[in-house]
Design an enzyme around this catalytic site. Structure first.
Site, PDB file in Angstrom:
ATOM      1  CG  HIS A  27      49.380  65.037  61.046  1.00 28.73           C
ATOM      2  ND1 HIS A  27      50.672  64.546  61.153  1.00 28.73           N
ATOM      3  CD2 HIS A  27      48.606  63.967  60.747  1.00 28.73           C
ATOM      4  CE1 HIS A  27      50.669  63.250  60.936  1.00 28.73           C
ATOM      5  NE2 HIS A  27      49.419  62.857  60.687  1.00 28.73           N
ATOM      6  CG  MET A  50      44.649  58.081  54.594  1.00 31.84           C
ATOM      7  SD  MET A  50      43.383  57.517  55.725  1.00 31.84           S
ATOM      8  CE  MET A  50      43.917  58.337  57.246  1.00 31.84           C
ATOM      9  CG  MET A  66      51.507  54.933  62.443  1.00 30.37           C
ATOM     10  SD  MET A  66      50.780  56.585  62.303  1.00 30.37           S
ATOM     11  CE  MET A  66      49.031  56.256  62.592  1.00 30.37           C
ATOM     12  CB  SER A  97      38.770  62.523  66.985  1.00 28.45           C
ATOM     13  OG  SER A  97      39.616  61.643  67.697  1.00 28.45           O
ATOM     14  CG  MET A 115      49.043  56.656  56.410  1.00 28.18           C
ATOM     15  SD  MET A 115      47.705  57.165  57.504  1.00 28.18           S
ATOM     16  CE  MET A 115      47.692  58.917  57.149  1.00 28.18           C
ATOM     17  CG  HIS A 151      51.002  60.280  58.325  1.00 27.12           C
ATOM     18  ND1 HIS A 151      50.133  59.862  59.319  1.00 27.12           N
ATOM     19  CD2 HIS A 151      51.727  59.185  57.982  1.00 27.12           C
ATOM     20  CE1 HIS A 151      50.322  58.576  59.558  1.00 27.12           C
ATOM     21  NE2 HIS A 151      51.268  58.140  58.762  1.00 27.12           N
ATOM     22  CB  SER A 165      45.299  64.950  62.222  1.00 33.53           C
ATOM     23  OG  SER A 165      44.562  64.365  61.166  1.00 33.53           O
ATOM     24  CG  ASP A 195      49.135  60.154  63.603  1.00 31.01           C
ATOM     25  OD1 ASP A 195      48.042  60.450  64.109  1.00 31.01           O
ATOM     26  OD2 ASP A 195      49.349  60.156  62.368  1.00 31.01           O
ATOM     27  N   GLY A 196      47.721  59.118  66.808  1.00 28.99           N
ATOM     28  CA  GLY A 196      46.564  58.242  66.941  1.00 28.99           C
ATOM     29  C   GLY A 196      46.103  58.044  68.374  1.00 28.99           C
ATOM     30  CG  ASP A 245      46.392  61.990  58.752  1.00 33.89           C
ATOM     31  OD1 ASP A 245      47.506  61.480  58.970  1.00 33.89           O
ATOM     32  OD2 ASP A 245      45.704  62.533  59.637  1.00 33.89           O
TER      33      ASP A 245
END
Ligand code: DX5
Ligand code: ZN
Length: 215
Positions: free
Chosen positions: A32, A36, A136, A197, A67, A65, A7, A174-175, A34
């Site tokens: 990936h 948002m 998630m 991260s 969101m 993805h 990501s 994911d996460g 993200d």
């Protein structure tokens, strides 16, 4: 072997081109992205114009993805931007089946993401229509959060459903996936891990991506 979908949420947004090329050199299977909107999740990131630009610099497939609230409004835009997989949240769209059909009508793979508190049962009547389930393993919105331990059981249960029914569905999580828990999480039955991260905190992003690939 599980595939890796790094990501870019934790990447340097001022240098996305170089960051993506590093992921590519590290052997990333997907990128990936993200998206948002500040409503479905508290954070705001980027949208189709940025994705479209990034598409020009890499051949690596884009795992988008969403969101965002009512993602059905923007499916066409994300398709035009170059998404290869579009994943929407079950919690974000009222007519989930219709949204899935819309994604697939453009020849793009359709995924459905579940927040940690959303049960697997909510997918019961769409399982025959989707290409990917995204579990998630943190509450969506931010990178760098802690993996929620009870999600291991959820991944295992989803794996069992896919195998028992012989479904053609990729299972992604994911996460909070880092070098020190990735192996254990993958063993729950994943096809794809998302890592943000855990990759970009490394000094050498290329080497760190390779390390995840070797797991
Ligand atoms: C969270 C995003 C994730 C995030 C993962 O809402 O969907 O893709 O980038 O980041 P890490 O790996 O840092 O938890
Ligand atoms: Zn994500």
């Amino acid at each position: 072997m599980a595939k890796i979908s790094p990501s870019i949420l934790s990447a340097d947004f001022g240098n996305l081109k170089e960051e993506i090329l590093k992921l590519e050199r590290g052997g990333a299977d997907y990128i990936h992205l993200d998206v948002m909107d500040g409503i479905f999740v508290p954070n705001i990131t980027f949208g189709p114009p940025v994705i479209k630009k990034l598409k020009d610099i890499t051949q690596t497939p884009f795992d988008v993805h969403l969101m965002i609230d009512r993602p059905e409004r923007y499916i066409k835009d994300f398709v035009a931007a170059g998404a290869d997989i579009i994943t929407v949240h079950e919690e974000s769209t009222i007519h989930l089946h219709r949204t899935i059909e819309e994604i697939k009508s453009h020849g793009v793979k359709a995924g459905v993401a579940l927040n940690p508190s959303t049960p697997l049962d909510s997918l019961e009547y769409v399982l025959d229509y989707i290409d990917l389930v995204l579990i998630m393993t943190v509450n969506p919105g931010f990178g760098g959060q802690k993996f929620i331990a009870s999600m291991e059981g959820k991944i295992k249960n989803m794996r069992q459903i896919i195998d028992e029914r012989n479904l053609n569905i990729l299972l992604e999580a994911d996460g909070g996936i880092k070098l020190d828990n990735a192996k254990e999480v993958i063993r729950c039955g994943l096809d794809i891990i998302v890592v943000g991260s855990g990759i970009f905190e490394a000094e050498d992003v290329v080497e760190r991506t390779k390390m995840f690939k070797r797991l």
